[in-house]
Scaffold this motif. Structure first.
Motif, short mmCIF file in Angstrom:
data_model
loop_
_atom_site.label_atom_id
_atom_site.label_comp_id
_atom_site.label_asym_id
_atom_site.label_seq_id
_atom_site.Cartn_x
_atom_site.Cartn_y
_atom_site.Cartn_z
N HIS A 10 0.96 -1.17 0.20
CA HIS A 10 0.01 -0.01 -0.05
C HIS A 10 0.92 1.21 0.06
CE1 HIS A 10 -2.77 2.94 1.41
NE2 HIS A 10 -3.82 1.95 0.92
N PRO A 11 0.48 2.34 -0.78
CA PRO A 11 1.48 3.47 -0.93
C PRO A 11 1.77 4.25 0.40
CG PRO A 11 -0.33 3.40 -2.62
CD PRO A 11 -0.74 2.32 -1.97
N LEU A 12 0.80 4.05 1.41
CA LEU A 12 0.98 4.89 2.67
C LEU A 12 1.88 4.00 3.56
CD1 LEU A 12 -2.48 5.75 3.73
CD2 LEU A 12 -0.88 7.31 3.05
N ILE A 13 1.85 2.94 3.43
CA ILE A 13 2.74 1.85 4.14
C ILE A 13 4.15 1.91 3.53
CG2 ILE A 13 3.45 -0.56 5.02
CD1 ILE A 13 0.38 -1.25 4.89
N THR A 18 9.43 4.14 4.57
CA THR A 18 10.72 4.88 4.17
C THR A 18 11.21 6.23 5.33
OG1 THR A 18 10.28 4.41 1.96
CG2 THR A 18 11.65 6.38 2.36
N LEU A 19 10.20 6.62 5.60
CA LEU A 19 10.47 7.57 6.70
C LEU A 19 11.12 7.04 8.15
CD1 LEU A 19 7.24 10.00 6.45
CD2 LEU A 19 9.42 10.29 5.38
N ARG A 31 8.42 6.26 16.49
CA ARG A 31 7.32 5.69 17.47
C ARG A 31 6.11 5.94 16.69
NH1 ARG A 31 7.86 7.60 23.27
NH2 ARG A 31 9.98 6.66 22.99
N SER A 32 5.90 7.30 16.35
CA SER A 32 4.51 7.73 15.85
C SER A 32 4.29 7.02 14.44
CB SER A 32 4.29 8.97 15.86
OG SER A 32 5.03 9.75 14.85
N LEU A 33 5.25 6.93 13.77
CA LEU A 33 5.20 6.15 12.42
C LEU A 33 4.69 4.66 12.37
CD1 LEU A 33 7.88 7.82 10.38
CD2 LEU A 33 5.56 8.00 9.65
N ALA A 38 1.15 0.20 12.08
CA ALA A 38 0.59 -0.86 12.84
C ALA A 38 -0.96 -0.84 12.29
CB ALA A 38 0.81 -0.86 14.23
N HIS A 39 -1.41 0.50 12.44
CA HIS A 39 -2.88 0.36 12.03
C HIS A 39 -3.26 0.03 10.93
CE1 HIS A 39 -3.49 4.37 14.86
NE2 HIS A 39 -3.23 3.17 15.55
N LEU A 40 -2.42 0.22 9.82
CA LEU A 40 -2.74 -0.03 8.30
C LEU A 40 -2.33 -1.76 8.21
CD1 LEU A 40 -0.90 2.90 6.81
CD2 LEU A 40 -3.28 2.67 6.92
N LEU A 41 -1.34 -2.09 8.85
CA LEU A 41 -1.20 -3.46 9.06
C LEU A 41 -2.42 -4.58 9.52
CD1 LEU A 41 2.70 -3.59 9.58
CD2 LEU A 41 1.73 -4.14 7.30
N THR A 42 -2.69 -3.83 10.56
CA THR A 42 -3.76 -4.59 11.29
C THR A 42 -4.98 -4.34 10.56
OG1 THR A 42 -2.90 -3.75 13.46
CG2 THR A 42 -5.18 -4.39 13.70
#
Ligand code: URA
Length: 210
Positions: A10-13, A18-19, A31-33, A38-42
């Motif tokens: 997914h482009p967001l992931i 990369t960041l 930590r925040s990234l 984790a939200h997107l993977l979940t």
């Protein structure tokens, strides 16, 4: 790769990863990234959760509305880096049970050594998602999953952020019944068991230790 290895594409992931890889990313940013990824993977790893329906009243009328059903969830964090992924998972599924398993890598042999384990006592009836951001040699994941099987877990998935091909092969060979979800598979492991190009030591980067 076989069907039981999912690279969550997914482009967001990809962008957020990369960041995180940049050595200039601060502890706070890392930590925040990690929490966001984790939200997107979940979202992806829970795609097959079963639904049932419940009768509810909207402000306009009654309806049969979907709600989660089926086996209850348990997230198992492999300490300590697993906790970074775990936080984002619990944001989305706040009633999931959580187990912790402490593993460190013997720096000479790279073998996993267990030093802590605390699990809910009804693992057999739960869908278990074992989490560790880095699937490197695979030794910690293999040992953790083996232990969870002795405690009765039968339905497990493994979630990481980054994997090395060597770790994926080792985990597939040891536990072919456990599907793997990851944001990316990197090139290789170095002689110290670090994933390359990787992102360094995930625990150190999220907690600001060295
Ligand atoms: N654990 C990490 O934190 N990083 C690696 O590259 C490998 C294992």
């Amino acid at each position: 790769m076989d069907d039981n290895v999912t690279v969550v594409d997914h482009p967001l992931i990809a962008h957020k990863l990369t960041l995180m890889r940049r050595k200039t990313a601060s502890t706070q940013k890392f930590r925040s990234l990690l929490r966001e990824v984790a939200h997107l993977l979940t979202y992806e790893i829970t795609r097959d959760l079963e639904l049932t329906t419940e009768t509810i009243e909207t402000p306009l009328e009654q309806m049969q509305a979907p709600v989660l059903a089926g086996k209850k969830l348990c997230f198992v964090s492999i300490l300590r880096a697993g906790n970074g992924l775990l936080e984002g998972m619990v944001d989305l599924l706040p009633s999931a049970r959580v187990g912790h398993i402490g593993m460190y890598r013997d720096p000479k042999t790279l073998e996993a050594v267990e030093y802590y384990c605390k699990m809910p006592d009804d693992l057999a009836g739960r869908r278990v998602i074992v989490v560790d951001p880095m699937l490197a040699t695979g030794n910690s994941a293999i040992a953790s999953i083996s232990h969870l099987k002795t405690l009765g877990a039968t339905h497990m998935k493994f979630l990481c952020l980054l994997a090395a091909p060597e770790g994926v092969s080792a985990l597939r060979a040891a536990h072919p019944d456990v599907p793997i979800f990851t944001a990316a598979i990197d090139e290789r492991l170095d002689d110290h068991g670090y994933i390359c190009p990787g992102l360094g030591d995930a625990g150190d980067r999220m907690y600001g230790t060295k």
